[in-house]
Design an enzyme around this catalytic site. Structure first.
Site, PDB file in Angstrom:
ATOM      1  N   LYS A  13      37.801  36.093  40.516  1.00 18.30           N
ATOM      2  CA  LYS A  13      38.450  35.177  39.484  1.00 18.30           C
ATOM      3  C   LYS A  13      39.642  34.455  40.427  1.00 18.30           C
ATOM      4  CE  LYS A  13      39.690  38.290  36.329  1.00 18.30           C
ATOM      5  NZ  LYS A  13      39.186  39.410  37.030  1.00 18.30           N
ATOM      6  N   ARG A  88      42.917  39.902  27.881  1.00 17.09           N
ATOM      7  CA  ARG A  88      42.169  40.903  28.364  1.00 17.09           C
ATOM      8  C   ARG A  88      41.933  41.977  27.279  1.00 17.09           C
ATOM      9  NH1 ARG A  88      43.892  41.156  33.791  1.00 17.09           N
ATOM     10  NH2 ARG A  88      43.274  42.574  35.168  1.00 17.09           N
ATOM     11  N   ARG A 123      34.380  45.708  47.074  1.00 16.76           N
ATOM     12  CA  ARG A 123      35.166  44.556  47.466  1.00 16.76           C
ATOM     13  C   ARG A 123      36.741  44.909  47.305  1.00 16.76           C
ATOM     14  NH1 ARG A 123      33.160  39.011  44.085  1.00 16.76           N
ATOM     15  NH2 ARG A 123      31.062  39.239  44.800  1.00 16.76           N
ATOM     16  N   ARG A 133      47.790  46.170  48.251  1.00 19.59           N
ATOM     17  CA  ARG A 133      48.109  45.991  46.540  1.00 19.59           C
ATOM     18  C   ARG A 133      48.340  47.585  46.175  1.00 19.59           C
ATOM     19  NH1 ARG A 133      45.301  41.944  42.495  1.00 19.59           N
ATOM     20  NH2 ARG A 133      45.167  43.919  41.405  1.00 19.59           N
ATOM     21  N   ARG A 144      40.845  50.828  36.247  1.00 25.73           N
ATOM     22  CA  ARG A 144      41.005  49.394  36.103  1.00 25.73           C
ATOM     23  C   ARG A 144      39.564  49.074  35.587  1.00 25.73           C
ATOM     24  NH1 ARG A 144      42.883  47.528  41.557  1.00 25.73           N
ATOM     25  NH2 ARG A 144      42.262  45.217  40.858  1.00 25.73           N
TER      26      ARG A 144
HETATM   27  P1  ADP Z   1      42.377  42.559  38.525  1.00 27.61           P
HETATM   28  O1  ADP Z   1      41.738  41.851  37.839  1.00 27.61           O
HETATM   29  O2  ADP Z   1      42.258  42.592  40.066  1.00 27.61           O
HETATM   30  O3  ADP Z   1      42.574  44.204  38.161  1.00 27.61           O
HETATM   31  P2  ADP Z   1      44.935  41.435  38.116  1.00 27.61           P
HETATM   32  O4  ADP Z   1      46.065  41.036  39.213  1.00 27.61           O
HETATM   33  O5  ADP Z   1      44.439  40.417  36.975  1.00 27.61           O
HETATM   34  O6  ADP Z   1      43.912  42.433  38.886  1.00 27.61           O
HETATM   35  O7  ADP Z   1      45.801  42.301  37.145  1.00 27.61           O
HETATM   36  C1  ADP Z   1      46.627  43.555  37.483  1.00 27.61           C
HETATM   37  C2  ADP Z   1      47.406  44.232  36.718  1.00 27.61           C
HETATM   38  O8  ADP Z   1      48.311  43.586  35.847  1.00 27.61           O
HETATM   39  C3  ADP Z   1      46.510  45.012  35.442  1.00 27.61           C
HETATM   40  O9  ADP Z   1      45.722  46.151  35.946  1.00 27.61           O
HETATM   41  C4  ADP Z   1      47.351  45.159  34.455  1.00 27.61           C
HETATM   42  O10 ADP Z   1      48.205  46.134  34.736  1.00 27.61           O
HETATM   43  C5  ADP Z   1      48.395  43.847  34.514  1.00 27.61           C
HETATM   44  N1  ADP Z   1      47.800  42.697  33.883  1.00 27.61           N
HETATM   45  C6  ADP Z   1      47.272  41.585  34.146  1.00 27.61           C
HETATM   46  N2  ADP Z   1      47.031  40.702  33.201  1.00 27.61           N
HETATM   47  C7  ADP Z   1      47.294  41.372  32.077  1.00 27.61           C
HETATM   48  C8  ADP Z   1      47.055  41.343  30.645  1.00 27.61           C
HETATM   49  N3  ADP Z   1      46.571  40.156  30.147  1.00 27.61           N
HETATM   50  N4  ADP Z   1      47.304  42.196  29.793  1.00 27.61           N
HETATM   51  C9  ADP Z   1      47.966  43.272  30.194  1.00 27.61           C
HETATM   52  N5  ADP Z   1      48.153  43.603  31.262  1.00 27.61           N
HETATM   53  C10 ADP Z   1      47.630  42.666  32.193  1.00 27.61           C
END
Ligand code: ADP
Length: 187
Positions: A13, A88, A123, A133, A144
């Site tokens: 994404k 989410r 990946r 990270r 996740r």
């Molecule tokens: P990925 O999609 O690779 O898991 P992101 O960078 O999108 O990584 O998100 C990393 C973390 O940030 C998530 O695991 C969560 O803890 C938090 N996060 C991101 N976006 C949201 C959201 N919309 N609502 C709640 N937590 C979020």
């Protein structure tokens, strides 16, 4: 255009959001990036979010929704945006609709980038070696993906019911996926 990008962690994404945002001249807004910047900067928001991120859990909706409302209302998103990582869960999707209605506008399209669990896990594990990270460890990746399946996957159904969902295959070369994405958006 006002676009939401959906898909599991590791679907690509963030990478694809950059290409699409340049092509459409709209900001790509990643909630994960905003949280990470706040963690790095040691802000209150970062302190509140960090424990959840480190476990692979969602940051609570009240914190996340307020942050997104601020960002969408700050002017630079007035003519369009691409949201990556939000909504989410279904409650966030409803909240996004409310925010956009408050701003007298609405979402145009939700694009879901699909990829199977094995592909995204490998990946994420190879990205872990490059980017380091803190949530790219095997246990947290597993969590996740579980959170994605239980909380985020229903968001696709929400948009499908509204007739605004388009799905694209996220496997293959980055350039192939970008071509599918541009096609799905009609650019
Ligand atoms: P990925 O999609 O690779 O898991 P992101 O960078 O999108 O990584 O998100 C990393 C973390 O940030 C998530 O695991 C969560 O803890 C938090 N996060 C991101 N976006 C949201 C959201 N919309 N609502 C709640 N937590 C979020």
């Amino acid at each position: 255009m006002r676009i939401v990008l959906l898909g599991p962690p590791g679907a690509g994404k963030g990478t694809q959001a950059q290409f699409l945002s340049e092509r459409l001249s709209i900001p790509a807004i990643s909630t994960g990036d905003i949280f990470r910047a706040n963690v790095g900067g040691g802000t209150d928001l970062g302190r509140q979010a960090q424990a959840f991120m480190d476990k692979g859990e969602l940051v609570p909706d009240d914190i996340t929704n307020a942050m997104v409302r601020d960002r969408l209302g700050d002017g630079s998103a007035a003519n369009g945006f691409l949201l990556d990582g939000y909504p989410r869960n279904p409650d966030q999707a409803v909240e996004l609709d409310t925010m956009l209605a408050d701003f007298d506008t609405h979402l145009d399209v939700a694009i879901e980038i699909t990829a199977d669990v094995e592909e995204v896990t490998s990946r994420l594990l190879s990205r872990a070696e490059i980017e380091g990270r803190s949530d790219d460890t095997e246990d947290v990746i597993r969590r996740r993906l579980e959170v994605y399946a239980t909380e985020t996957a229903p968001v696709s159904a929400y948009y499908e019911g509204r007739g605004v969902l388009r799905q694209i295959d996220g496997t293959g070369d980055i350039t192939e996926v970008t071509a599918r994405l541009f096609h799905a958006v009609g650019v």
